[in-house]
Design a protein around this motif. Structure first.
Motif, PDB file in Angstrom:
ATOM      1  N   LEU A   1      95.247 125.032  19.257  1.00 35.13           N
ATOM      2  CA  LEU A   1      95.297 126.438  18.842  1.00 35.13           C
ATOM      3  C   LEU A   1      96.592 127.093  19.281  1.00 35.13           C
ATOM      4  O   LEU A   1      97.072 126.854  20.393  1.00 35.13           O
ATOM      5  CB  LEU A   1      94.113 127.205  19.450  1.00 35.13           C
ATOM      6  CG  LEU A   1      93.949 128.669  19.024  1.00 35.13           C
ATOM      7  CD1 LEU A   1      93.559 128.757  17.551  1.00 35.13           C
ATOM      8  CD2 LEU A   1      92.905 129.374  19.879  1.00 35.13           C
TER       9      LEU A   1
ATOM     10  N   GLY B   1      90.378 133.960  10.492  1.00 36.91           N
ATOM     11  CA  GLY B   1      91.515 133.482   9.718  1.00 36.91           C
ATOM     12  C   GLY B   1      92.395 134.608   9.219  1.00 36.91           C
ATOM     13  O   GLY B   1      93.122 134.455   8.230  1.00 36.91           O
TER      14      GLY B   1
ATOM     15  N   ALA C   1      96.016 133.887  14.795  1.00 34.39           N
ATOM     16  CA  ALA C   1      95.794 132.578  15.407  1.00 34.39           C
ATOM     17  C   ALA C   1      95.648 131.515  14.338  1.00 34.39           C
ATOM     18  O   ALA C   1      95.130 131.762  13.242  1.00 34.39           O
ATOM     19  CB  ALA C   1      94.535 132.615  16.279  1.00 34.39           C
ATOM     20  N   SER C   2      96.111 130.329  14.673  1.00 29.49           N
ATOM     21  CA  SER C   2      96.001 129.197  13.760  1.00 29.49           C
ATOM     22  C   SER C   2      95.756 127.935  14.571  1.00 29.49           C
ATOM     23  O   SER C   2      96.368 127.729  15.619  1.00 29.49           O
ATOM     24  CB  SER C   2      97.289 129.042  12.947  1.00 29.49           C
ATOM     25  OG  SER C   2      97.200 127.932  12.066  1.00 29.49           O
ATOM     26  N   GLY C   3      94.856 127.116  14.094  1.00 27.08           N
ATOM     27  CA  GLY C   3      94.561 125.867  14.787  1.00 27.08           C
ATOM     28  C   GLY C   3      93.361 125.202  14.164  1.00 27.08           C
ATOM     29  O   GLY C   3      92.995 125.468  13.019  1.00 27.08           O
TER      30      GLY C   3
ATOM     31  N   ASN D   1      90.223 134.314  19.865  1.00 25.95           N
ATOM     32  CA  ASN D   1      89.185 133.537  19.189  1.00 25.95           C
ATOM     33  C   ASN D   1      88.716 134.213  17.909  1.00 25.95           C
ATOM     34  O   ASN D   1      88.448 133.558  16.905  1.00 25.95           O
ATOM     35  CB  ASN D   1      87.991 133.324  20.123  1.00 25.95           C
ATOM     36  CG  ASN D   1      88.130 132.093  20.986  1.00 25.95           C
ATOM     37  OD1 ASN D   1      88.921 131.189  20.689  1.00 25.95           O
ATOM     38  ND2 ASN D   1      87.373 132.040  22.065  1.00 25.95           N
TER      39      ASN D   1
ATOM     40  N   TYR E   1      91.155 133.637  15.193  1.00 21.87           N
ATOM     41  CA  TYR E   1      91.008 132.263  14.691  1.00 21.87           C
ATOM     42  C   TYR E   1      89.796 132.146  13.776  1.00 21.87           C
ATOM     43  O   TYR E   1      89.874 131.561  12.677  1.00 21.87           O
ATOM     44  CB  TYR E   1      90.881 131.291  15.863  1.00 21.87           C
ATOM     45  CG  TYR E   1      90.379 129.932  15.449  1.00 21.87           C
ATOM     46  CD1 TYR E   1      91.208 129.033  14.774  1.00 21.87           C
ATOM     47  CD2 TYR E   1      89.058 129.542  15.716  1.00 21.87           C
ATOM     48  CE1 TYR E   1      90.733 127.786  14.378  1.00 21.87           C
ATOM     49  CE2 TYR E   1      88.587 128.305  15.324  1.00 21.87           C
ATOM     50  CZ  TYR E   1      89.427 127.430  14.656  1.00 21.87           C
ATOM     51  OH  TYR E   1      88.953 126.204  14.251  1.00 21.87           O
ATOM     52  N   ARG E   2      88.685 132.706  14.186  1.00 23.60           N
ATOM     53  CA  ARG E   2      87.440 132.541  13.427  1.00 23.60           C
ATOM     54  C   ARG E   2      87.443 133.311  12.113  1.00 23.60           C
ATOM     55  O   ARG E   2      86.790 132.898  11.148  1.00 23.60           O
ATOM     56  CB  ARG E   2      86.244 132.961  14.289  1.00 23.60           C
ATOM     57  CG  ARG E   2      86.079 132.081  15.532  1.00 23.60           C
ATOM     58  CD  ARG E   2      84.925 132.500  16.405  1.00 23.60           C
ATOM     59  NE  ARG E   2      83.645 132.085  15.834  1.00 23.60           N
ATOM     60  CZ  ARG E   2      82.472 132.294  16.413  1.00 23.60           C
ATOM     61  NH1 ARG E   2      82.428 132.932  17.597  1.00 23.60           N
ATOM     62  NH2 ARG E   2      81.349 131.881  15.851  1.00 23.60           N
TER      63      ARG E   2
ATOM     64  N   THR F   1      98.058 131.104  19.302  1.00 20.58           N
ATOM     65  CA  THR F   1      97.690 132.500  19.092  1.00 20.58           C
ATOM     66  C   THR F   1      98.863 133.388  19.475  1.00 20.58           C
ATOM     67  O   THR F   1      99.494 133.166  20.513  1.00 20.58           O
ATOM     68  CB  THR F   1      96.465 132.878  19.953  1.00 20.58           C
ATOM     69  OG1 THR F   1      95.411 131.949  19.700  1.00 20.58           O
ATOM     70  CG2 THR F   1      95.990 134.283  19.642  1.00 20.58           C
TER      71      THR F   1
ATOM     72  N   PRO G   1      88.136 125.040  18.644  1.00 16.16           N
ATOM     73  CA  PRO G   1      89.328 124.265  18.276  1.00 16.16           C
ATOM     74  C   PRO G   1      89.920 123.512  19.457  1.00 16.16           C
ATOM     75  O   PRO G   1      90.020 124.054  20.559  1.00 16.16           O
ATOM     76  CB  PRO G   1      90.291 125.339  17.763  1.00 16.16           C
ATOM     77  CG  PRO G   1      89.868 126.599  18.444  1.00 16.16           C
ATOM     78  CD  PRO G   1      88.377 126.498  18.555  1.00 16.16           C
TER      79      PRO G   1
ATOM     80  N   GLU H   1      98.918 128.810  23.600  1.00 16.90           N
ATOM     81  CA  GLU H   1      98.666 127.563  22.906  1.00 16.90           C
ATOM     82  C   GLU H   1      97.871 126.621  23.807  1.00 16.90           C
ATOM     83  O   GLU H   1      98.026 126.640  25.035  1.00 16.90           O
ATOM     84  CB  GLU H   1      99.960 126.895  22.437  1.00 16.90           C
ATOM     85  CG  GLU H   1     100.991 126.632  23.492  1.00 16.90           C
ATOM     86  CD  GLU H   1     102.292 126.106  22.897  1.00 16.90           C
ATOM     87  OE1 GLU H   1     102.947 126.875  22.154  1.00 16.90           O
ATOM     88  OE2 GLU H   1     102.642 124.939  23.171  1.00 16.90           O
TER      89      GLU H   1
END
Length: 428
Positions: free
Chosen positions: A283, A394, A265-267, A388, A391-392, A285, A280, A297
């Motif tokens: 986002l 990275g 995931a990136s955002g 999530n 994302y958290r 994913t 975020p 997204e």
């Protein structure tokens, strides 16, 4: 789509009402007593929908904000003649035979404790989505429901709408050809920036320690209270879990899938970098499976999402793409490989049909007929939480299905929410 749109116009209510006159409840006049825990927002929408089912009455309202609690009690008196008990502590609501079933519509970080308490007390449950605020909470909730053989319906009411079922039948027909990519999204233009506000005194009538429950002790801040709790990790998971559980649920149903191989995931806070929210606002994913990907997204402050829709799921096949959301579904052909299908509009009220299904399961004592059983709610809540966690951290994460954990040890720190203030994750 705002939450007020969950309850449709009178014409749609009549469509769901027709179900009640087909003999479904004609031979069972048992009165079901319901209590509501968390009376604001979707809790109230859920209750008013449930009270339209014959022989269902509300006997108790429970909330930690006495201002809203009193407001709802006054409103409830206009909907029914049955007297309602006013309660602050949900444990009091669960005692004795005051209620047969409960609606749990509190912030996400309370769902697990209250749902497990309810089934331990022998009550049936309608719990809002996402069912838990961590992967281990979801697993504990499933174990508790199965242990007591309780009727537990999750608030993913789209599972009761006919056009969603019709769309998935078409996906499963194979007419789209090989599906290599599924996109799900929520572009929510009405979600604006949350301005930073100072901490303040707890408002009169608010039992703030009860509201915090197992979450970290913090001074009261209006940004973290009521609807806005969604944007803070202590209590929820932002749009990834708030809307992701709806749209990604149908991505998994369409692909007959469950556990991904990997997640990345990136955002970030790209729209409102300096506002009060933690989760975020933008986002993307990607969930990897053996021969296809599912992509999520979301974006706050924007309505123009894929296919000019602010929410939805699309199944992209070699022959064409099926686009589905709460308004209906359509098929867009890939050249001349298949015929287009014009928009098939929604014609029913998912929330009210969901409540009919819940009551029917209670009266038949048959959890197998539930449209959104606890197992389904847990599966999609866990799936969204994986996004999530990716994302958290990275990091591209790999999921070990057998061990129910990630291969990355640092990611496993997010498997369970931190329980504080003397609370503990329920052991079943």
């Amino acid at each position: 789509m705002k939450r007020k749109d969950f309850l449709r116009n009178a014409g749609l209510l009549a469509a769901s009402g027709a179900l009640w006159n087909t003999g479904l409840f004609a031979n069972n006049q048992q009165t079901i007593k319901v209590g509501l825990i968390g009376v604001n927002g979707m809790g109230w929408a859920n209750l008013t929908a449930l009270l339209k089912v014959p022989n269902v009455v509300c006997t108790a309202l429970c909330d930690v904000d006495e201002r809203i609690l009193d407001k709802r009690i006054a409103e409830l008196e206009k909907l029914q003649t049955t007297k309602v008990k006013r309660i602050i502590d949900h444990q009091e609501l669960l005692k004795g035979d005051l209620v047969d079933a409960v609606i749990i519509a509190t912030p996400d970080h309370w769902h697990c404790l209250q749902m497990v308490d309810a089934v331990n007390a022998g009550k049936h449950v309608y719990v809002e989505k996402p069912i838990g605020n961590s992967i281990k909470e979801c697993e504990a909730m499933v174990a508790a429901a199965q242990k007591h053989n309780s009727i537990v319906q999750v608030g993913q009411w789209q599972r009761s709408q006919q056009h969603f079922a019709d769309a998935i039948d078409f996906v499963h027909s194979g007419k789209l050809g090989k599906i290599r990519l599924v996109k799900a999204w929520a572009y929510q233009g009405w979600m604006k920036s949350i301005p930073v506000k100072p901490d303040e005194a707890v408002p009169t009538g608010v039992h703030y320690d009860r509201w915090l429950g197992p979450a970290k002790k913090r001074p009261f801040n209006p940004n973290r209270f009521h609807f806005e709790f969604r944007w803070f990790w202590d209590y929820a998971g932002g749009l990834m879990t708030d809307w992701g559980v709806h749209m990604l649920d149908y991505a998994l149903i369409g692909m007959k899938a469950a556990d991904p191989k990997s997640i990345m995931a990136s955002g970030g806070k790209f729209a409102y970098p300096s506002d009060a929210a933690e989760t975020p606002d933008t986002l993307t994913t990607v969930f990897e499976f053996d021969d296809f990907n599912i992509q999520w997204e979301h974006a706050n402050g924007i309505d123009l999402g894929p296919y000019s829709r602010n929410h939805g799921v699309s199944f992209i096949g070699n022959n064409g793409t099926l686009v589905l959301n709460r308004e209906g579904w359509e098929v867009i052909p890939e050249g001349d490989r298949m015929q287009a299908i014009a928009l098939q509009k929604s014609k029913d009220n998912g929330l009210e049909k969901h409540m009919v299904n819940f009551v029917d399961a209670i009266r038949r004592n048959d959890r197998t007929i539930l449209k959104a059983p606890i197992e389904a709610g847990a599966n999609i809540a866990i799936f969204s939480q994986m996004g999530n966690i990716a994302y958290r951290t990275g990091t591209k994460l790999y999921w070990d299905k057998a061990k129910r954990s990630f291969t990355d040890k640092s990611a496993n720190n997010y498997l369970v929410a931190n329980y504080e203030n003397g609370y503990k994750l329920p052991k079943v």
